[in-house]
Design a protein around this motif. Structure first.
Motif, PDB file in Angstrom:
ATOM      1  N   ASP A  69     -14.626  12.399 -20.883  1.00  0.00           N
ATOM      2  CA  ASP A  69     -14.443  11.365 -21.910  1.00  0.00           C
ATOM      3  C   ASP A  69     -15.435  11.566 -23.047  1.00  0.00           C
ATOM      4  N   THR A  74      -8.697  12.583 -23.077  1.00  0.00           N
ATOM      5  CA  THR A  74      -8.158  11.312 -22.607  1.00  0.00           C
ATOM      6  C   THR A  74      -7.269  11.479 -21.381  1.00  0.00           C
ATOM      7  N   LEU A  75      -6.245  12.319 -21.483  1.00  0.00           N
ATOM      8  CA  LEU A  75      -5.290  12.447 -20.388  1.00  0.00           C
ATOM      9  C   LEU A  75      -5.915  13.019 -19.125  1.00  0.00           C
ATOM     10  N   PRO A 150       1.586  12.517 -21.547  1.00  0.00           N
ATOM     11  CA  PRO A 150       1.356  11.072 -21.395  1.00  0.00           C
ATOM     12  C   PRO A 150       2.273  10.425 -20.363  1.00  0.00           C
ATOM     13  N   CYS A 185      -7.855   3.560 -20.167  1.00  0.00           N
ATOM     14  CA  CYS A 185      -6.527   3.027 -20.505  1.00  0.00           C
ATOM     15  C   CYS A 185      -6.574   2.247 -21.808  1.00  0.00           C
ATOM     16  N   ASN A 188      -6.491   4.283 -25.078  1.00  0.00           N
ATOM     17  CA  ASN A 188      -5.284   5.043 -25.385  1.00  0.00           C
ATOM     18  C   ASN A 188      -4.115   4.078 -25.473  1.00  0.00           C
ATOM     19  N   GLU A 189      -3.477   4.012 -26.630  1.00  0.00           N
ATOM     20  CA  GLU A 189      -2.446   2.996 -26.866  1.00  0.00           C
ATOM     21  C   GLU A 189      -1.287   3.086 -25.874  1.00  0.00           C
ATOM     22  N   THR A 190      -0.969   4.293 -25.419  1.00  0.00           N
ATOM     23  CA  THR A 190       0.126   4.462 -24.466  1.00  0.00           C
ATOM     24  C   THR A 190      -0.109   3.664 -23.186  1.00  0.00           C
ATOM     25  N   TRP A 291      -6.250  -1.683 -31.901  1.00  0.00           N
ATOM     26  CA  TRP A 291      -4.790  -1.737 -31.779  1.00  0.00           C
ATOM     27  C   TRP A 291      -4.151  -2.896 -32.535  1.00  0.00           C
ATOM     28  N   GLN A 334     -15.247  13.274 -31.828  1.00  0.00           N
ATOM     29  CA  GLN A 334     -14.284  12.315 -32.380  1.00  0.00           C
ATOM     30  C   GLN A 334     -13.954  12.653 -33.833  1.00  0.00           C
ATOM     31  N   HIS A 338     -10.132  13.597 -35.159  1.00  0.00           N
ATOM     32  CA  HIS A 338      -9.376  12.718 -36.050  1.00  0.00           C
ATOM     33  C   HIS A 338      -9.519  13.053 -37.533  1.00  0.00           C
TER      34      HIS A 338
END
Length: 498
Positions: A69, A74-75, A150, A185, A188-190, A291, A334, A338
């Motif tokens: 992390d 993320t995944l 995802p 979790c 990550n928006e998913t 979000w 980061q 991005h």
């Protein structure tokens, strides 16, 4: 899984010699050598499995996932933790196509690898090979696991439930793994709906087992703090029926869980043209607006607020005075992720840092010392803005938020001093960024909404409005979004590249 950073970013911290593998990995983190730490944690986990030392496997898994992390993965860390918590399967880090070794090795240009990293990468390959040889029946039975997506990870996370079997309380390491899963979790928006479910399961159990939480403070305070923050942002608290749904009165009006349950979120997910993202890079306070869709009106329109959390980041870590440290490495990752030039990278970022500075060690410092740290912080941001390898054209800087009111017992004097320090920090930040190009530099803007956060009816300086608190005494909920939007518009920044 204790990565508390208190005092570990000081110059006297040195690379540990003749220490245990776990201590060596933490030493690498403190020196900003996060890839080295990942490899050490990977090797430690492999050795624990090969030696059948199953009691330490949860902690080794957590160390490995947390360090991934810190590299802005993320995944992979989500998959590692959820595979273990759902089925007890701890071989996922060693899968051929989706394991840690495959991912790490794919990230390096051989010409850029240092001598010591070459040695570590070799040890990583050897651990991977030993795992494959010793546990071939678990690892190479067809079909081979596909590359992570995802949807694959979401399916694994959906099978994780927190249901301890009474009367035996769950091991602390397992509870901390759930905390870490919840945090990943929420980032990550998913996985947002899953974060709401997991936070609810944890909160229900803690309500019935209140004494257990106190046992987590020693050694796992940072993980516990993230749980309380995210649960505070997501889950409703008891309220009177006549207040429900009324902005400014309902304590649950700004809860993210309420928002996730609304039809508005489902419609937003189905939008054909998603809103442009605005990244908030920084400490845990970047989660307060996470979000949410904020609308600046006119030709600017809306933006989707995306958190890019760097756990434990201080403003001090972004200065040239701070030696390499894992929070700065995380911040840099980061930015690369991005704000990569030539890949539709973000032109505007929001930076959120300074709260930990005002909480640790700065309370007793004078205004001149605080201003010096602020000037160095802004200088570090100016350096970031001038780098040619990123897409950033302007940086918006958030103030440190007010401190929430707490009972008049315990560390009352310390809290009052901290509120004063926060006020001085924000005043200095405003002065420096409005002080002209020589100090602040063109392209860096202060979001001046701090004064609007304070409760004018409370005695004392800088006490947060009750309706803006997320409930943990430190962080805000999303209720300051109007102040945030207004401050951005009034900051003088270029709204066209927001």
């Amino acid at each position: 899984m204790n990565y508390a950073i208190d005092r570990l970013d000081r110059p006297e911290s040195k690379k540990e010699q003749n220490c245990s593998p776990t201590e060596r990995a933490y030493s690498d983190l403190r020196l900003g050598e996060t890839v080295h730490a990942v490899i050490h944690f990977f090797n430690n986990l492999g050795n624990a499995i090969l030696n059948s030392d199953f009691s330490i496997i949860p902690e080794q898994l957590g160390d490995l996932a947390q360090s991934l992390d810190f590299l802005a993965f993320t995944l992979l860390p989500l998959h590692i933790i959820s595979s273990y918590l759902s089925t007890g399967e701890f071989f996922s880090p060693f899968h051929h196509t989706s394991g840690v070794c495959a991912v790490i090795l794919s990230k390096f240009n051989k010409a850029e690898i240092s001598a010591d990293l070459k040695i570590l990468l070799l040890s990583m390959r050897q651990t991977q090979q030993r795992m494959e040889e010793e546990h071939a029946k678990f690892l190479i039975n067809p079909p081979l696991p596909p590359p992570l997506t995802p949807s694959i990870v979401l399916n694994t996370v959906a099978n994780v439930t927190f249901k301890p079997h009474p009367p035996t309380p769950p091991p602390k390491t397992v509870v901390v793994l759930f905390f870490l899963l919840l945090k990943l979790c929420y980032l990550n928006e998913t996985f947002l709906p899953q974060s709401f479910r997991i936070a609810t399961e944890l909160s229900v159990w803690f309500d019935l087992n209140r004494k257990y939480k106190s046992t987590l403070v020693a050694g796992h305070k940072s993980h516990l703090a993230y749980f309380e923050l995210i649960a505070g942002l997501l889950i409703d608290v008891p309220s009177k029926e006549r207040y429900r749904g009324i902005k400014g009165t309902d304590p649950n009006y700004w809860k993210m869980g309420r928002y996730l349950n609304q039809q508005q979120y489902k419609q937003q997910q189905q939008q054909q043209q998603p809103l442009r993202k605005l990244y908030i890079v920084g400490d845990s306070h970047s989660l307060s607006l996470a979000w949410r869709n904020l609308d600046w009106g006119g030709d600017v329109g809306g933006r989707r607020i995306v958190p890019a959390v760097c756990t434990g980041i201080k403003a001090f870590h972004l200065t040239t005075e701070c030696r390499p440290f894992f929070t700065k490495t995380n911040f840099d990752q980061q930015i690369r992720l991005h704000c990569c030039r030539g890949q539709s990278g973000a032109k505007t970022i929001v930076v959120c840092a300074g709260e930990i500075d005002t909480r640790e060690g700065m309370v007793r410092e004078g205004r001149s010392d605080i201003r010096g740290t602020v000037e160095n912080f802004v200088s570090g941001l100016k350096t970031l803005l001038n780098l040619e390898d990123n897409s950033i054209e302007q940086i918006l800087v958030m103030p440190v938020c007010c401190h929430a009111k707490r009972p008049k017992k315990g560390r009352v004097i310390g809290r009052e001093a901290r509120r004063v320090t926060v006020g001085i920090w924000n005043a200095c930040l405003r002065e420096v960024l409005e002080g002209g190009e020589e100090i602040g530099g063109e392209g860096i803007y202060f979001l001046d909404y701090f004064d609007a956060l304070a409760d004018k009816e409370e005695e004392g300086e800088g006490i947060l409005l009750k309706e803006l608190s997320c409930g943990d005494g430190t962080h805000m909920n999303g209720g300051f979004e109007d102040f945030f939007v207004r401050a951005v518009r009034e900051s003088g920044c270029n709204m066209e590249i927001l």
